[in-house]
Design an enzyme around this catalytic site. Structure first.
Site, PDB file in Angstrom:
ATOM      1  N   LYS A   5       0.825  -1.213   0.000  1.00 17.13           N
ATOM      2  CA  LYS A   5       0.000   0.000   0.000  1.00 17.13           C
ATOM      3  C   LYS A   5       0.865   1.271   0.000  1.00 17.13           C
ATOM      4  O   LYS A   5       2.078   1.206   0.250  1.00 17.13           O
ATOM      5  CB  LYS A   5      -0.906  -0.031   1.237  1.00 17.13           C
ATOM      6  CG  LYS A   5      -1.882  -1.222   1.254  1.00 17.13           C
ATOM      7  CD  LYS A   5      -2.797  -1.148   2.471  1.00 17.13           C
ATOM      8  CE  LYS A   5      -3.778  -2.300   2.515  1.00 17.13           C
ATOM      9  NZ  LYS A   5      -4.729  -2.183   3.641  1.00 17.13           N
ATOM     10  N   TYR A  41     -12.505  -3.270  -3.065  1.00 15.31           N
ATOM     11  CA  TYR A  41     -12.882  -3.379  -1.649  1.00 15.31           C
ATOM     12  C   TYR A  41     -14.368  -3.667  -1.409  1.00 15.31           C
ATOM     13  O   TYR A  41     -14.711  -4.263  -0.399  1.00 15.31           O
ATOM     14  CB  TYR A  41     -12.465  -2.117  -0.890  1.00 15.31           C
ATOM     15  CG  TYR A  41     -11.002  -2.147  -0.487  1.00 15.31           C
ATOM     16  CD1 TYR A  41     -10.537  -3.089   0.437  1.00 15.31           C
ATOM     17  CD2 TYR A  41     -10.082  -1.263  -1.028  1.00 15.31           C
ATOM     18  CE1 TYR A  41      -9.206  -3.143   0.808  1.00 15.31           C
ATOM     19  CE2 TYR A  41      -8.736  -1.310  -0.660  1.00 15.31           C
ATOM     20  CZ  TYR A  41      -8.309  -2.259   0.261  1.00 15.31           C
ATOM     21  OH  TYR A  41      -6.988  -2.319   0.628  1.00 15.31           O
ATOM     22  N   ASN A  86      -1.794  -0.239   7.230  1.00 15.21           N
ATOM     23  CA  ASN A  86      -1.287  -1.556   7.639  1.00 15.21           C
ATOM     24  C   ASN A  86      -0.472  -2.220   6.528  1.00 15.21           C
ATOM     25  O   ASN A  86      -0.353  -3.437   6.467  1.00 15.21           O
ATOM     26  CB  ASN A  86      -2.429  -2.451   8.136  1.00 15.21           C
ATOM     27  CG  ASN A  86      -3.503  -2.650   7.085  1.00 15.21           C
ATOM     28  OD1 ASN A  86      -3.319  -2.270   5.932  1.00 15.21           O
ATOM     29  ND2 ASN A  86      -4.598  -3.265   7.470  1.00 15.21           N
ATOM     30  N   HIS A 136      -2.062  -5.427   1.501  1.00 15.92           N
ATOM     31  CA  HIS A 136      -3.316  -6.150   1.268  1.00 15.92           C
ATOM     32  C   HIS A 136      -2.970  -7.549   0.784  1.00 15.92           C
ATOM     33  O   HIS A 136      -2.048  -7.713  -0.021  1.00 15.92           O
ATOM     34  CB  HIS A 136      -4.181  -5.467   0.201  1.00 15.92           C
ATOM     35  CG  HIS A 136      -5.290  -6.359  -0.285  1.00 15.92           C
ATOM     36  ND1 HIS A 136      -6.475  -6.487   0.402  1.00 15.92           N
ATOM     37  CD2 HIS A 136      -5.363  -7.229  -1.338  1.00 15.92           C
ATOM     38  CE1 HIS A 136      -7.240  -7.380  -0.228  1.00 15.92           C
ATOM     39  NE2 HIS A 136      -6.584  -7.841  -1.284  1.00 15.92           N
ATOM     40  N   GLU A 166      -9.688 -11.012  -7.575  1.00 12.48           N
ATOM     41  CA  GLU A 166      -8.764  -9.883  -7.410  1.00 12.48           C
ATOM     42  C   GLU A 166      -7.633  -9.947  -8.451  1.00 12.48           C
ATOM     43  O   GLU A 166      -7.253  -8.926  -9.023  1.00 12.48           O
ATOM     44  CB  GLU A 166      -8.175  -9.880  -5.990  1.00 12.48           C
ATOM     45  CG  GLU A 166      -9.204  -9.504  -4.927  1.00 12.48           C
ATOM     46  CD  GLU A 166      -8.644  -9.573  -3.513  1.00 12.48           C
ATOM     47  OE1 GLU A 166      -7.452  -9.871  -3.340  1.00 12.48           O
ATOM     48  OE2 GLU A 166      -9.423  -9.337  -2.573  1.00 12.48           O
TER      49      GLU A 166
HETATM   50  P1  ADP Z   1      -7.836  -6.937   5.505  1.00 13.35           P
HETATM   51  O1  ADP Z   1      -7.071  -5.924   4.688  1.00 13.35           O
HETATM   52  O2  ADP Z   1      -7.047  -7.399   6.693  1.00 13.35           O
HETATM   53  O3  ADP Z   1      -8.364  -8.084   4.679  1.00 13.35           O
HETATM   54  P2  ADP Z   1     -10.499  -5.661   5.518  1.00 13.35           P
HETATM   55  O4  ADP Z   1     -10.748  -6.209   4.143  1.00 13.35           O
HETATM   56  O5  ADP Z   1     -11.561  -5.894   6.535  1.00 13.35           O
HETATM   57  O6  ADP Z   1      -9.113  -6.188   6.128  1.00 13.35           O
HETATM   58  O7  ADP Z   1     -10.282  -4.093   5.420  1.00 13.35           O
HETATM   59  C1  ADP Z   1      -9.609  -3.524   4.332  1.00 13.35           C
HETATM   60  C2  ADP Z   1      -8.691  -2.418   4.819  1.00 13.35           C
HETATM   61  O8  ADP Z   1      -9.448  -1.313   5.296  1.00 13.35           O
HETATM   62  C3  ADP Z   1      -7.777  -2.780   5.980  1.00 13.35           C
HETATM   63  O9  ADP Z   1      -6.612  -3.451   5.567  1.00 13.35           O
HETATM   64  C4  ADP Z   1      -7.474  -1.422   6.585  1.00 13.35           C
HETATM   65  O10 ADP Z   1      -6.439  -0.751   5.848  1.00 13.35           O
HETATM   66  C5  ADP Z   1      -8.783  -0.662   6.356  1.00 13.35           C
HETATM   67  N1  ADP Z   1      -9.674  -0.687   7.532  1.00 13.35           N
HETATM   68  C6  ADP Z   1     -10.418  -1.740   7.970  1.00 13.35           C
HETATM   69  N2  ADP Z   1     -11.127  -1.417   9.058  1.00 13.35           N
HETATM   70  C7  ADP Z   1     -10.865  -0.122   9.329  1.00 13.35           C
HETATM   71  C8  ADP Z   1     -11.291   0.819  10.337  1.00 13.35           C
HETATM   72  N3  ADP Z   1     -12.144   0.471  11.302  1.00 13.35           N
HETATM   73  N4  ADP Z   1     -10.782   2.068  10.294  1.00 13.35           N
HETATM   74  C9  ADP Z   1      -9.932   2.430   9.316  1.00 13.35           C
HETATM   75  N5  ADP Z   1      -9.488   1.623   8.337  1.00 13.35           N
HETATM   76  C10 ADP Z   1      -9.934   0.359   8.335  1.00 13.35           C
END
Ligand code: ADP
Length: 169
Positions: free
Chosen positions: A10, A50, A129, A132, A143
């Site tokens: 990212k 997403y 984080n 992805h 994807e």
């Molecule tokens: P992952 O990336 O671990 O599969 P998700 O698909 O649930 O998780 O969420 C996509 C991305 O959205 C996360 O990696 C994170 O960057 C962001 N995200 C998820 N939940 C939150 C939140 N509560 N507040 C801010 N950003 C969030």
């Protein structure tokens, strides 16, 4: 079973200058990079990624969805397709859980970040984080097709296949 998974480094990973370290972890585990490109997709592309595929709004809510779309559009990302034995679960394990605060040490998110959901919500920023990674086989297939054309995915031998797939040199 040999699987392919989509990995996106990212904007926060690119802008912190740590993509080399992250890629090294995947290479060290023996994962094969079958596709890689630096791209800056638009809102529609991320909306499909997403929500169209990841159904994030029902899982995380509208606010988190908008925050992550904002975060992803902060700059270019490195999109990769990694291949290996049960690669989807392996990469998710190496990446760690979504919230860096909760991600275990030794995982990419746990080693390189510590932001919490609460802090991100309070400051109205996405959870930076770094990575992805596709959640399951269905998502991985959709994807990969959304991010890469067939021509962008490459065939070549690696030493790891000699050990894991019984291929002859
Ligand atoms: P992952 O990336 O671990 O599969 P998700 O698909 O649930 O998780 O969420 C996509 C991305 O959205 C996360 O990696 C994170 O960057 C962001 N995200 C998820 N939940 C939150 C939140 N509560 N507040 C801010 N950003 C969030």
């Amino acid at each position: 079973m040999i699987e392919r998974t989509l990995v996106i480094l990212k904007p926060d990973a690119i802008q912190r200058g740590i993509i080399g370290e992250v890629i090294t972890r995947f290479e060290r585990a023996g994962l094969k990079i079958v596709g890689a490109k630096l791209v800056q997709p638009d809102y529609e592309h991320y909306h499909k990624h997403y929500e169209g595929i990841g159904q994030m709004i029902s899982r995380r809510g509208q606010k988190a969805f908008e925050m992550v779309l904002d975060l992803m559009q902060k700059g270019p990302v490195l999109a990769m397709v990694l291949e290996g034995v049960e690669a989807i679960a392996l990469v998710r394990k190496m990446v760690g859980t979504t919230e860096p605060k909760a991600a275990a040490p030794g995982t990419i998110r746990g080693d390189y970040a510590h932001i919490s959901f609460a802090h991100a919500d309070e400051k109205t920023v996405g959870v930076g984080n770094l990575v992805h990674a596709s959640g399951d086989a269905q998502d991985a297939e959709k994807e990969i097709a959304h991010w890469f054309s067939e021509q962008e995915l490459h065939e070549y031998p690696t030493v790891h296949e000699y050990f894991t797939q019984g291929k002859s040199k």
